[in-house]
Design a protein around this motif. Structure first.
Motif, PDB file in Angstrom:
ATOM      1  N   ALA A   1       6.683  -2.750  17.083  1.00  0.00           N
ATOM      2  CA  ALA A   1       8.136  -2.607  17.255  1.00  0.00           C
ATOM      3  C   ALA A   1       8.885  -3.602  16.352  1.00  0.00           C
ATOM      4  N   ASP A   2       8.326  -4.804  16.178  1.00  0.00           N
ATOM      5  CA  ASP A   2       8.970  -5.798  15.301  1.00  0.00           C
ATOM      6  C   ASP A   2       8.960  -5.317  13.846  1.00  0.00           C
ATOM      7  N   ILE A   3       7.848  -4.684  13.486  1.00  0.00           N
ATOM      8  CA  ILE A   3       7.686  -4.220  12.097  1.00  0.00           C
ATOM      9  C   ILE A   3       8.722  -3.130  11.791  1.00  0.00           C
ATOM     10  N   ILE A   4       8.854  -2.190  12.737  1.00  0.00           N
ATOM     11  CA  ILE A   4       9.830  -1.109  12.564  1.00  0.00           C
ATOM     12  C   ILE A   4      11.237  -1.725  12.474  1.00  0.00           C
ATOM     13  N   GLY A   5      11.488  -2.734  13.319  1.00  0.00           N
ATOM     14  CA  GLY A   5      12.792  -3.413  13.320  1.00  0.00           C
ATOM     15  C   GLY A   5      13.085  -4.046  11.960  1.00  0.00           C
ATOM     16  N   LEU A   6      12.091  -4.700  11.388  1.00  0.00           N
ATOM     17  CA  LEU A   6      12.279  -5.348  10.077  1.00  0.00           C
ATOM     18  C   LEU A   6      12.650  -4.302   9.022  1.00  0.00           C
ATOM     19  N   LEU A   7      11.966  -3.161   9.082  1.00  0.00           N
ATOM     20  CA  LEU A   7      12.222  -2.115   8.075  1.00  0.00           C
ATOM     21  C   LEU A   7      13.604  -1.497   8.266  1.00  0.00           C
ATOM     22  N   GLU A   8      13.981  -1.318   9.524  1.00  0.00           N
ATOM     23  CA  GLU A   8      15.302  -0.724   9.784  1.00  0.00           C
ATOM     24  C   GLU A   8      16.416  -1.674   9.377  1.00  0.00           C
ATOM     25  N   ASP A   9      16.232  -2.956   9.681  1.00  0.00           N
ATOM     26  CA  ASP A   9      17.284  -3.936   9.380  1.00  0.00           C
ATOM     27  C   ASP A   9      17.600  -4.024   7.891  1.00  0.00           C
ATOM     28  N   THR A  10      16.585  -3.845   7.045  1.00  0.00           N
ATOM     29  CA  THR A  10      16.853  -3.944   5.596  1.00  0.00           C
ATOM     30  C   THR A  10      17.317  -2.621   5.018  1.00  0.00           C
ATOM     31  N   GLY A  11      17.250  -1.562   5.825  1.00  0.00           N
ATOM     32  CA  GLY A  11      17.636  -0.241   5.314  1.00  0.00           C
ATOM     33  C   GLY A  11      16.506   0.430   4.543  1.00  0.00           C
ATOM     34  N   ILE A  12      15.328  -0.176   4.532  1.00  0.00           N
ATOM     35  CA  ILE A  12      14.199   0.463   3.819  1.00  0.00           C
ATOM     36  C   ILE A  12      13.649   1.619   4.653  1.00  0.00           C
ATOM     37  N   GLY A  13      13.532   1.388   5.953  1.00  0.00           N
ATOM     38  CA  GLY A  13      13.028   2.452   6.838  1.00  0.00           C
ATOM     39  C   GLY A  13      11.564   2.763   6.567  1.00  0.00           C
ATOM     40  N   LEU A  14      11.169   3.949   7.007  1.00  0.00           N
ATOM     41  CA  LEU A  14       9.769   4.359   6.852  1.00  0.00           C
ATOM     42  C   LEU A  14       9.622   5.240   5.613  1.00  0.00           C
ATOM     43  N   PRO A  15       8.413   5.350   5.079  1.00  0.00           N
ATOM     44  CA  PRO A  15       8.219   6.265   3.940  1.00  0.00           C
ATOM     45  C   PRO A  15       8.490   7.710   4.366  1.00  0.00           C
TER      46      PRO A  15
ATOM     47  N   SER B   1      -0.754   5.540   4.641  1.00  0.00           N
ATOM     48  CA  SER B   1      -0.586   5.557   3.192  1.00  0.00           C
ATOM     49  C   SER B   1      -1.935   5.910   2.553  1.00  0.00           C
ATOM     50  N   GLY B   2      -1.964   5.961   1.247  1.00  0.00           N
ATOM     51  CA  GLY B   2      -3.237   6.200   0.558  1.00  0.00           C
ATOM     52  C   GLY B   2      -3.259   7.519  -0.184  1.00  0.00           C
ATOM     53  N   CYS B   3      -4.422   7.800  -0.768  1.00  0.00           N
ATOM     54  CA  CYS B   3      -4.569   8.994  -1.617  1.00  0.00           C
ATOM     55  C   CYS B   3      -4.253  10.265  -0.824  1.00  0.00           C
ATOM     56  N   PHE B   4      -3.771  11.277  -1.536  1.00  0.00           N
ATOM     57  CA  PHE B   4      -3.407  12.518  -0.822  1.00  0.00           C
ATOM     58  C   PHE B   4      -4.639  13.178  -0.214  1.00  0.00           C
ATOM     59  N   PHE B   5      -5.824  12.906  -0.779  1.00  0.00           N
ATOM     60  CA  PHE B   5      -7.032  13.535  -0.229  1.00  0.00           C
ATOM     61  C   PHE B   5      -7.819  12.585   0.664  1.00  0.00           C
ATOM     62  N   CYS B   6      -7.189  11.510   1.114  1.00  0.00           N
ATOM     63  CA  CYS B   6      -7.956  10.498   1.844  1.00  0.00           C
ATOM     64  C   CYS B   6      -8.699  11.113   3.035  1.00  0.00           C
ATOM     65  N   PHE B   7      -9.965  10.779   3.126  1.00  0.00           N
ATOM     66  CA  PHE B   7     -10.831  11.298   4.197  1.00  0.00           C
ATOM     67  C   PHE B   7     -10.490  10.685   5.551  1.00  0.00           C
ATOM     68  N   PHE B   8      -9.594   9.704   5.558  1.00  0.00           N
ATOM     69  CA  PHE B   8      -9.149   9.139   6.838  1.00  0.00           C
ATOM     70  C   PHE B   8      -8.021   9.988   7.434  1.00  0.00           C
TER      71      PHE B   8
ATOM     72  N   SER C   1       0.828  -1.207   0.000  1.00  0.00           N
ATOM     73  CA  SER C   1       0.000   0.000   0.000  1.00  0.00           C
ATOM     74  C   SER C   1       0.862   1.255   0.000  1.00  0.00           C
ATOM     75  N   GLY C   2       2.174   1.055   0.155  1.00  0.00           N
ATOM     76  CA  GLY C   2       3.039   2.231   0.327  1.00  0.00           C
ATOM     77  C   GLY C   2       3.166   2.565   1.807  1.00  0.00           C
ATOM     78  N   GLY C   3       2.593   1.733   2.658  1.00  0.00           N
ATOM     79  CA  GLY C   3       2.684   1.934   4.102  1.00  0.00           C
ATOM     80  C   GLY C   3       3.688   0.973   4.730  1.00  0.00           C
ATOM     81  N   LYS C   4       3.893   1.130   6.042  1.00  0.00           N
ATOM     82  CA  LYS C   4       4.971   0.365   6.681  1.00  0.00           C
ATOM     83  C   LYS C   4       4.658  -1.120   6.870  1.00  0.00           C
ATOM     84  N   ASP C   5       3.387  -1.443   7.203  1.00  0.00           N
ATOM     85  CA  ASP C   5       3.093  -2.829   7.563  1.00  0.00           C
ATOM     86  C   ASP C   5       3.174  -3.767   6.365  1.00  0.00           C
TER      87      ASP C   5
END
Ligand code: SF4
Length: 268
Positions: A143-157, A166-173, A13-17
């Motif tokens: 915390a595990d999810i953040i760890g996985l992203l950090e370990d690969t060097g991908i990090g957060l968006p 993540s999602g559309c720039f105008f997302c109502f959420f 989705s372009g998000g972290k999870d």
């Protein structure tokens, strides 16, 4: 004649999870098919993040798009902007393209709901698409999810500096602070969102937020930013012992502002 093998699919989705799920499974399930449902109303940071994921994991991503875009469907729905109670955008621009991609093939859909979340697995109701939840099965939490992203060097968006979903720039959420920051970071996108509120053939005015137009919200910009900064300072103090990054603190603060559960097709 040999039977068609079951397909393994993972929607990014372009998000972290969903990204962390790809990190977890890309070696375990080499035949995994990764896809991203592109509404063409995404943030530039999302495309950049997807490029980063491809480069780091060496995977291919299928970009799926609805045959007809947002403006077409807005017309079909009589100009009514989508909302938490009327998520036609998710159905038309996220779920249908996924169902077309799978067709009638048997598929296992890997969904990145964490063990510390209480969300339903609504992605598709088609019987040939079976959702599985590896984070839940393995007891993996934020915390595990953040760890996985950090370990690969991908990090957060990169949008994580000011927005956590993540999602559309105008997302109502989106939360109020995120709208204010959209105006700061991407004034062109904010202007486009504003246009959707203001221009309707039937002369009615719709709002992305209940009870407040984007212009009214922007008039309260200083108040919204000050409130947000107070919440960040409080959260940093409360969780000093956890050594959380600013992105994690931002995530908790925004979750406190609005605990509405966003949809799984867009925000994972
Ligand atoms: S991100 Fe938001 S606006 Fe875009 S399709 Fe999903 S729910 Fe709709």
């Amino acid at each position: 004649m040999s039977e068609k093998p079951v397909r393994h699919i993972l929607g990014l989705s372009g998000g972290k999870d969903s990204t962390a799920l790809a990190v977890l499974l890309h070696k375990e399930i080499p035949q995994m098919e990764y896809f991203f449902c592109d509404t063409h109303k995404e943030l530039p940071e999302t495309y950049e993040y997807l490029d980063r994921i491809k480069a780091r994991l060496g995977i291919k991503i299928h970009y799926l798009a609805a045959e007809r875009g947002f403006d077409h469907w807005l017309d079909v729905y009589g100009g009514t902007l989508p909302s938490p109670n009327m998520r036609w955008c998710t159905v038309q621009m996220k779920i249908k393209p996924l169902e077309q991609f799978v067709g009638n093939d048997e598929a296992i859909s890997y969904v990145g709901i964490r063990a510390d979340e209480n969300r339903d697995g609504y992605i598709s109701t088609k019987k040939n698409i079976k959702p599985v939840f590896p984070f839940k099965e393995r007891g993996l939490v934020k915390a595990d999810i953040i760890g996985l992203l950090e370990d690969t060097g991908i990090g957060l968006p990169d949008y994580y500096r000011w927005r956590s979903r993540s999602g559309c720039f105008f997302c109502f959420f989106q939360r109020k602070y995120e709208w204010v920051m959209l105006a700061e970071e991407h004034p062109d996108k904010f202007a486009e969102a504003l246009k959707y509120e203001q221009e309707h053939k039937d002369g009615r005015q719709y709002t992305w937020n209940e009870g407040e137009t984007l212009l009214e919200l922007l008039e309260r910009k200083d108040e919204i930013i000050a409130q947000h900064e107070r919440s960040i300072a409080r959260k940093q103090k409360e969780s000093a012992w956890k050594k959380q990054s600013l992105a994690q603190v931002l995530d908790s603060v925004l979750d406190e502002e609005d605990d509405a559960l966003p949809c799984l097709a867009c925000h994972l």
